[in-house]
Design a protein around this motif. Structure first.
Motif, PDB file in Angstrom:
ATOM      1  N   GLU A 107       0.856  -1.293   0.212  1.00 18.67           N
ATOM      2  CA  GLU A 107       0.073  -0.110   0.210  1.00 18.67           C
ATOM      3  C   GLU A 107       0.716   1.460   0.019  1.00 18.67           C
ATOM      4  N   VAL A 108       2.051   1.154   0.695  1.00 18.48           N
ATOM      5  CA  VAL A 108       2.826   2.391   0.856  1.00 18.48           C
ATOM      6  C   VAL A 108       3.518   2.524  -0.551  1.00 18.48           C
ATOM      7  N   ALA A 109       3.930   1.433  -1.199  1.00 19.07           N
ATOM      8  CA  ALA A 109       4.371   1.472  -2.400  1.00 19.07           C
ATOM      9  C   ALA A 109       3.505   2.134  -3.424  1.00 19.07           C
TER      10      ALA A 109
ATOM     11  N   LEU B 169      14.087  -1.220   0.622  1.00 21.33           N
ATOM     12  CA  LEU B 169      14.199  -0.127   1.135  1.00 21.33           C
ATOM     13  C   LEU B 169      13.891  -0.133   2.730  1.00 21.33           C
ATOM     14  N   GLU B 170      12.652  -0.819   2.941  1.00 25.01           N
ATOM     15  CA  GLU B 170      12.437  -1.005   4.224  1.00 25.01           C
ATOM     16  C   GLU B 170      13.265  -1.999   4.975  1.00 25.01           C
TER      17      GLU B 170
ATOM     18  N   VAL C   7       5.901   3.637  -6.270  1.00 27.84           N
ATOM     19  CA  VAL C   7       7.242   2.813  -6.308  1.00 27.84           C
ATOM     20  C   VAL C   7       6.891   1.335  -6.423  1.00 27.84           C
ATOM     21  N   GLY C   8       7.964   0.579  -7.032  1.00 25.47           N
ATOM     22  CA  GLY C   8       7.654  -0.693  -7.109  1.00 25.47           C
ATOM     23  C   GLY C   8       7.767  -1.402  -5.463  1.00 25.47           C
ATOM     24  N   VAL C   9       6.746  -2.460  -5.381  1.00 23.91           N
ATOM     25  CA  VAL C   9       6.594  -3.132  -4.105  1.00 23.91           C
ATOM     26  C   VAL C   9       7.968  -3.823  -3.682  1.00 23.91           C
TER      27      VAL C   9
ATOM     28  N   GLU D 212      13.679  12.607  -5.111  1.00 26.59           N
ATOM     29  CA  GLU D 212      12.272  12.701  -5.619  1.00 26.59           C
ATOM     30  C   GLU D 212      11.430  11.342  -4.833  1.00 26.59           C
ATOM     31  N   VAL D 213      11.858  10.193  -5.009  1.00 31.11           N
ATOM     32  CA  VAL D 213      11.507   9.017  -4.492  1.00 31.11           C
ATOM     33  C   VAL D 213      11.213   9.324  -2.899  1.00 31.11           C
ATOM     34  N   LEU D 214      12.209   9.605  -2.324  1.00 30.46           N
ATOM     35  CA  LEU D 214      12.116   9.914  -0.966  1.00 30.46           C
ATOM     36  C   LEU D 214      11.004  10.787  -0.488  1.00 30.46           C
TER      37      LEU D 214
END
Length: 266
Positions: free
Chosen positions: A34-36, A49-50, A41-43, A60-62
């Motif tokens: 859900e966050v992705a 990352l996590e 971004v891709g799951v 930009e992604v952050l």
């Protein structure tokens, strides 16, 4: 990174971010997918990352992940640090509202000079004595630009020529903390266009860190004035700095400053 993102994810519910769900959820908070999705971004990439894997994350992604997780500004800055990037910087002085507590603090320093500036050396507030003693006027909006272009300021600065290289070196040290920041670039470009002296010093690539220092001024009415300058960071306003000027002990500065204020009240 792992613990921070998991914690921020667990504190949100689908309702908080506008997601519609059905059935019972075993996972507290949002799921990784859900966050992705919210961040675009891709799951698998978000999972890595996590998990704290060695992957590259752009600003930009952050920002997208920070928006998906509803991060506050301090939390967003912390995410940048965890990812090995410089935290995002706020803009320049245009439209900045100085809190009344800081205004009162600068005024309470009277009759001694005090200045509030930002990371770009933009002047956010100058108390009355600082204006009178340093020759600052309504057209002065940036410490560095005024140092090179304000003729009255230059004429009053006792050791202007010897201080100029150190001033530019200190500014370069601040610029180095935020590579590519457009506001720093604007100050440099604007000043280089009107001051060959600054352009020549900037081309030297000298770097220095400012510390507690002495400021010498030759005032047309009060004469020679010597101040010990102390710079303090405003903790709840990242990038803001207070400069307090205290008459140097053993000099006539305190007495002369008092006479100047009497002759030029308010």
């Amino acid at each position: 990174m792992r613990d921070f993102l998991r914690n921020r994810r667990s504190r949100l519910t689908p309702d908080d971010v506008g997601l519609i769900t059905a059935g019972r959820r075993r996972t507290p908070g949002l799921r990784r997918e859900e966050v992705a999705t919210l961040a675009g971004v891709g799951v698998s990439w978000y999972t890595w990352l996590e998990q704290g894997r060695d992957i590259n994350a752009s600003a930009e992604v952050l920002d997208a992940i920070g928006g998906a997780l509803r991060l506050t500004e301090p939390e967003r800055a912390h995410l940048y640090v965890l990812a090995g990037l410089n935290p995002p910087l706020e803009g320049g002085a245009k439209g900045v509202e100085v809190p009344q507590q800081l205004r009162d603090l600068l005024d309470s320093w009277l009759p001694r000079p005090a200045i509030l500036r930002d990371r770009y050396w933009n002047l956010l507030m100058v108390n009355d004595t600082a204006q009178a003693v340093f020759g600052l006027g309504d057209d002065d909006h940036n410490c560095l630009i005024s140092f090179f272009t304000n003729a009255r300021y230059r004429s009053m600065h006792t050791h202007w020529a010897s201080a100029a290289p150190d001033v530019v070196a200190a500014f370069r040290a601040d610029v180095a903390r935020a590579p590519g920041d457009p506001e720093f670039g604007r100050v440099i470009d604007d000043l280089s266009a009107v001051s060959p002296e600054f352009a020549e010093l900037w081309a030297r690539h000298e770097v220095g860190l400012p510390a507690q220092s002495v400021k010498a001024v030759r005032h047309p009415e009060a004469g020679e004035l010597l101040f010990d300058m102390t710079t303090l960071a405003v903790v709840d306003r990242p990038g803001w700095y207070l400069e307090f000027y205290n008459p140097q002990p053993g000099s006539e500065t305190g007495h002369r400053l008092g006479l100047l204020v009497v002759r030029n009240p308010g």
